[in-house]
Write an enzyme that holds these catalytic residues in place. Structure first.
Site, mmCIF file in Angstrom:
data_model
loop_
_atom_site.group_PDB
_atom_site.id
_atom_site.type_symbol
_atom_site.label_atom_id
_atom_site.label_comp_id
_atom_site.label_asym_id
_atom_site.label_seq_id
_atom_site.Cartn_x
_atom_site.Cartn_y
_atom_site.Cartn_z
ATOM 1 N N TYR A 1 8.882 -18.241 -17.328
ATOM 2 C CA TYR A 1 8.474 -18.865 -16.069
ATOM 3 C C TYR A 1 9.133 -20.239 -15.979
ATOM 4 O O TYR A 1 9.191 -20.970 -16.961
ATOM 5 C CB TYR A 1 6.950 -19.024 -16.024
ATOM 6 C CG TYR A 1 6.435 -19.789 -14.821
ATOM 7 C CD1 TYR A 1 6.475 -19.223 -13.547
ATOM 8 C CD2 TYR A 1 5.896 -21.074 -14.958
ATOM 9 C CE1 TYR A 1 5.992 -19.920 -12.440
ATOM 10 C CE2 TYR A 1 5.407 -21.769 -13.858
ATOM 11 C CZ TYR A 1 5.467 -21.196 -12.606
ATOM 12 O OH TYR A 1 4.988 -21.879 -11.509
ATOM 13 N N LYS B 1 4.948 -31.616 -18.125
ATOM 14 C CA LYS B 1 3.664 -31.551 -18.835
ATOM 15 C C LYS B 1 3.438 -32.758 -19.763
ATOM 16 O O LYS B 1 3.146 -33.836 -19.280
ATOM 17 C CB LYS B 1 3.533 -30.193 -19.533
ATOM 18 C CG LYS B 1 3.570 -29.080 -18.461
ATOM 19 C CD LYS B 1 3.143 -27.716 -18.883
ATOM 20 C CE LYS B 1 3.013 -26.838 -17.643
ATOM 21 N NZ LYS B 1 3.888 -25.697 -17.569
ATOM 22 N N ASP C 1 14.415 -24.552 -20.928
ATOM 23 C CA ASP C 1 13.284 -25.043 -20.150
ATOM 24 C C ASP C 1 12.157 -25.350 -21.121
ATOM 25 O O ASP C 1 11.461 -24.462 -21.602
ATOM 26 C CB ASP C 1 12.858 -24.000 -19.110
ATOM 27 C CG ASP C 1 11.694 -24.499 -18.249
ATOM 28 O OD1 ASP C 1 11.176 -25.611 -18.534
ATOM 29 O OD2 ASP C 1 11.300 -23.794 -17.314
HETATM 30 C C1 LIG Z 1 4.673 -25.403 -16.202
HETATM 31 C C2 LIG Z 1 6.093 -24.970 -16.296
HETATM 32 C C3 LIG Z 1 7.007 -25.194 -15.253
HETATM 33 C C4 LIG Z 1 6.593 -25.770 -13.932
HETATM 34 O O1 LIG Z 1 6.123 -27.069 -14.045
HETATM 35 P P1 LIG Z 1 5.229 -27.668 -12.833
HETATM 36 O O2 LIG Z 1 4.969 -29.065 -13.258
HETATM 37 O O3 LIG Z 1 4.016 -26.802 -12.764
HETATM 38 O O4 LIG Z 1 6.055 -27.570 -11.609
HETATM 39 C C5 LIG Z 1 8.330 -24.863 -15.459
HETATM 40 N N1 LIG Z 1 8.740 -24.320 -16.625
HETATM 41 C C6 LIG Z 1 7.896 -24.083 -17.642
HETATM 42 C C7 LIG Z 1 8.415 -23.508 -18.919
HETATM 43 C C8 LIG Z 1 6.537 -24.385 -17.506
HETATM 44 O O5 LIG Z 1 5.706 -24.113 -18.504
#
Ligand SMILES: *Cc1c(COP(=O)(O)O)cnc(C)c1O
Length: 432
Positions: free
Chosen positions: A146, A269, A241
């Site tokens: 994701y 995060k 990511d």
């Molecule tokens: C949470 C997450 C996102 C999106 O981040 P947001 O701050 O919710 O837009 C993208 N990539 C990964 C791997 C994530 O865990």
């Protein structure tokens, strides 16, 4: 004993008048578990408290940012101090420099970075940069990873051998989807085949090196190292990511954990200590393509605002203390082992993948590496588990596909007690 949710239920009905589905992010709506969402009034350390006065040991941690737990006194004090001077200026501040410095100084693979306000924004910008830098359009992503709600990444594999995917949301032009190639994790042969045939048109490969948004799909170090090698060989950028794994499994995230240097890294995060912060960064040679130094446009009104920067800095400073990550991992391992030994003793059909302070309650015994390995029939069991745990004061993310997070505030005693409750919950669901 069943939870009193009177206030939360009332507030949720009210919220339905204002927000689609009553929420501002879909998974909060408790669609995959029993009951309606709890409205949280406050949090302290490892605990959260809802509007009905119920308390829970929180293993969701606002979905990952809260590696120190809720309302950490240092973050709180620093944020209050910064707020005294104003919330945002849309101009550089010392706070942005300080957070930039601590990251660049302590992360081998980040020469330069840019701050944004969410993980989605970081990913979206990194992909634009990869395209701008390489002059190519297509991107490769993996099923089960994701990356936020970026248009071209809301794509899943098409049926059969189709290389191109289908969107997972309405509102995404087919033209965007056609630029995204979706592959299976842990299938190196297919990956090489696609690079060999199409690398002329592929700008980048993006993946979660520790996929933690669809269960916890731990990959082999060797597989990740091979991806790196092949990307180099074929002139394709590799983007990790690390919005979840960054600062979670070590200060250098998964890149440091596996000792693999991606070309670009996206963060979010934990980097904001609970405030909205994201970032993307990596090799200087690529980052210099970002405007105003280069011609890849990227901007943000509230980017690097002093309050969010302060929260991130306070958080990361604590993460850098000696043994911080070793201690996180040790407490998490002890917690997971306690539950697993109960699982084994009782012969329950489950196991618990874990890395650093991330864990996942996985049904079945088989190692889970791709989404296909997940037994979706077991999600009914998760629903029962979730209900039991809420009734007994343990808060997990409201879906069996969500991982759990242990924070610095989860003491060994609290973890021991939580493990007992989880063991009881397993007895309850397997012996019903
Ligand atoms: C949470 C997450 C996102 C999106 O981040 P947001 O701050 O919710 O837009 C993208 N990539 C990964 C791997 C994530 O865990």
């Amino acid at each position: 004993m069943s939870l009193n949710r009177d206030q939360s239920s009332r507030l949720y009905s009210e919220a339905q008048q204002y927000f689609p589905g009553g929420v501002n992010s879909p998974v909060r709506a408790f669609k995959s578990v029993y009951g309606s969402p709890l409205f949280i009034r406050n949090g302290h350390g490892a605990m959260i408290y809802d509007e009905d006065g119920n308390q829970f040991v929180d293993f969701c941690g606002s979905w990952g940012p809260l590696i120190l737990g809720h309302n950490h006194p240092v973050i709180k004090d620093e944020v209050i101090r910064t707020i005294e001077n104003g919330l945002s200026f849309g101009a550089p501040t010392v706070h942005g420099n300080a957070l930039g410095k601590i990251i660049v100084d302590n992360h081998r693979f980040i020469d330069k970075l840019r701050f944004v306000s969410s993980g989605t924004e970081a990913v979206m910008s990194a992909i634009r940069l990869a395209r701008g830098y390489t002059g190519k359009n297509k991107i490769i992503k993996f099923e089960g990873c994701y990356h936020g709600h970026v248009d071209s990444l809301l794509v899943k594999a098409g049926s059969g051998l189709a290389t191109f995917g289908v969107s997972t949301s309405l509102g995404i032009p087919k033209g965007f989807i056609d630029e995204t190639i979706v592959l299976q994790l842990n299938d190196l042969a297919r990956f090489e085949e696609v690079l060999a045939s199409s690398s002329d048109s592929i700008a980048c490969v993006i993946l979660e090196p520790i996929p933690a948004n669809n269960g916890l799909l731990l990959q082999d170090n060797n597989y990740l190292a091979w991806l790196r090698l092949l990307c180099d060989q074929y002139g394709v950028l590799l983007i990790f990511d690390e919005v979840i794994s960054g600062f979670r499994v070590g200060f250098e995230g998964a890149s440091g954990y596996y000792n693999i240097q991606p070309d670009l890294i996206t963060m979010g995060k934990i980097i904001g200590g609970g405030m909205p912060v994201g970032a993307f960064g990596g090799k200087a040679e690529i980052m210099k393509k970002i405007s105003p130094e280069g011609d890849v446009y990227q901007a943000g009104t509230l980017s690097a605002n002093p309050v969010a920067m302060t929260a991130g800095l306070a958080c990361l400073n604590i993460c850098l203390q000696p043994d911080f990550y070793q201690d996180q991992e040790k407490r998490t391992k002890t917690f997971v082992r306690k539950i697993e030994s109960h699982i084994d003793a009782q012969g329950y059909d489950m196991h618990i993948p874990q890395i650093g302070s991330i864990f996942w309650l996985a049904f079945g015994k088989k190692r889970i590496v791709t989404p296909d390995d997940i037994n979706s029939d077991s999600m009914g069991l998760f629903k029962e588990l979730h209900r039991y745990l809420l009734d007994h004061g343990v808060y997990l993310g409201p879906s069996g596909y969500e991982v759990g997070f242990v924070s610095m505030s989860h003491t060994p005693q609290l973890l021991e007690r939580s493990a007992e409750i989880i063991c009881n919950a397993l007895d309850h669901i397997f012996k019903r």
